[in-house]
Design an enzyme around this catalytic site. Structure first.
Site, PDB file in Angstrom:
ATOM      1  CG  HIS A 115      -5.419  -1.800   3.837  1.00  0.00           C
ATOM      2  ND1 HIS A 115      -5.178  -0.944   2.941  1.00  0.00           N
ATOM      3  CD2 HIS A 115      -4.786  -2.503   5.001  1.00  0.00           C
ATOM      4  CE1 HIS A 115      -4.385  -2.601   2.261  1.00  0.00           C
ATOM      5  NE2 HIS A 115      -3.500  -2.669   3.652  1.00  0.00           N
ATOM      6  CG  HIS A 118       0.737  -0.711  10.369  1.00  0.00           C
ATOM      7  ND1 HIS A 118       1.468  -1.758  10.435  1.00  0.00           N
ATOM      8  CD2 HIS A 118       1.381  -0.486   9.051  1.00  0.00           C
ATOM      9  CE1 HIS A 118       1.693  -2.583   9.863  1.00  0.00           C
ATOM     10  NE2 HIS A 118       1.977  -1.526   8.271  1.00  0.00           N
TER      11      HIS A 118
END
Length: 179
Positions: free
Chosen positions: A40, A116
Site C-alpha cells: 500500500h 513510496h
C-alpha cells in the site's frame, strides 16, 4: 486500533510490485519482504485511535494516474521501497487527507509526505549494487479512492486491512465500509 490512510494498489500495480520484489531478491537483496497483499502507499499515519475516522476521509475529486518508477532505500528506517513518478495530484491528495485529519482533530505523523510503497524491511543490499539498475515493470494505476487501513500484528508481521474507503465513481461519491 492502529490506523492510517492510504492508497490500495490495483491488481495490475500489485502484480508489478511483486515482480519487482522478485527481481530484487534475485539480485541478492535480502530482507523481510512484505506479502503482496499487504502492499500500500501511506498518505497519513494516524497510529492508535479509537474514534471513527471515516468522516475525516476526504473525497477524491478527480481520479488521476500514478506510475511506478524506481526502488530506493530509507537507510535510517531500514526500509526498501518502490517509488512513483512525481505527481502534483498525488501530493495534493496527501495534503487534502492531512488537512482533513487536522480539521477533524485527529492527530497524525506530520513528517513530509514522501510517496513510496514499502517492499521489504531490514534490507541488505550487496556491496556495490545500484538499486537503479533493477528493471522496474512498466505499470500505472488510476487513483480514485482513499482507504482507511487498520494494522494488526500477525504471525508473520503486520497485517494491513482496508476497513473503509471513500471514492468518486461516475461523478457521485460512494462510501463503502468493509469489515
Amino acid at each position: 486500533m492502529r490506523l492510517f490512510i492510504g492508497l490500495r494498489p490495483s491488481e495490475e500495480f500489485r502484480a508489478a510490485l511483486s515482480v519487482l520484489q522478485d527481481r530484487l531478491r534475485s539480485a541478492g537483496v535480502e530482507g523481510r519482504y512484505l506479502d503482496p497483499s499487504n502492499l500500500h502507499m501511506t498518505l497519513a499515519f494516524i497510529g492508535e485511535w479509537q474514534e471513527d475516522v471515516m468522516p475525516a476521509l476526504p473525497s477524491v475529486g478527480r481520479s488521476f494516474s500514478i506510475t511506478l518508477s524506481h526502488p530506493g532505500l530509507f537507510p535510517e528506517a531500514k526500509v526498501l521501497w518502490a517509488g512513483v513518478m512525481p505527481s502534483e495530484a498525488l501530493d495534493s491528495l496527501a495534503a487534502k487527507v492531512r488537512n482533513s485529519l487536522a480539521g477533524h482533530g485527529i492527530p497524525f505523523d506530520a513528517r513530509r509526505f514522501c510517496p513510496h510503497i514499502t517492499l521489504a524491511r531490514r534490507p541488505s543490499v550487496p556491496a556495490g549494487m545500484k538499486l537503479c539498475d533493477i528493471e522496474v515493470p512498466p505499470v500505472s494505476m488510476t487513483v480514485d479512492e482513499v482507504c482507511l487501513y487498520r494494522s494488526d500484528h500477525g504471525t508473520a508481521g503486520m497485517v494491513y486491512s482496508v476497513i473503509g474507503s471513500r471514492t468518486f465513481r461516475c461523478g457521485k461519491r460512494a462510501e463503502e465500509q468493509e469489515k
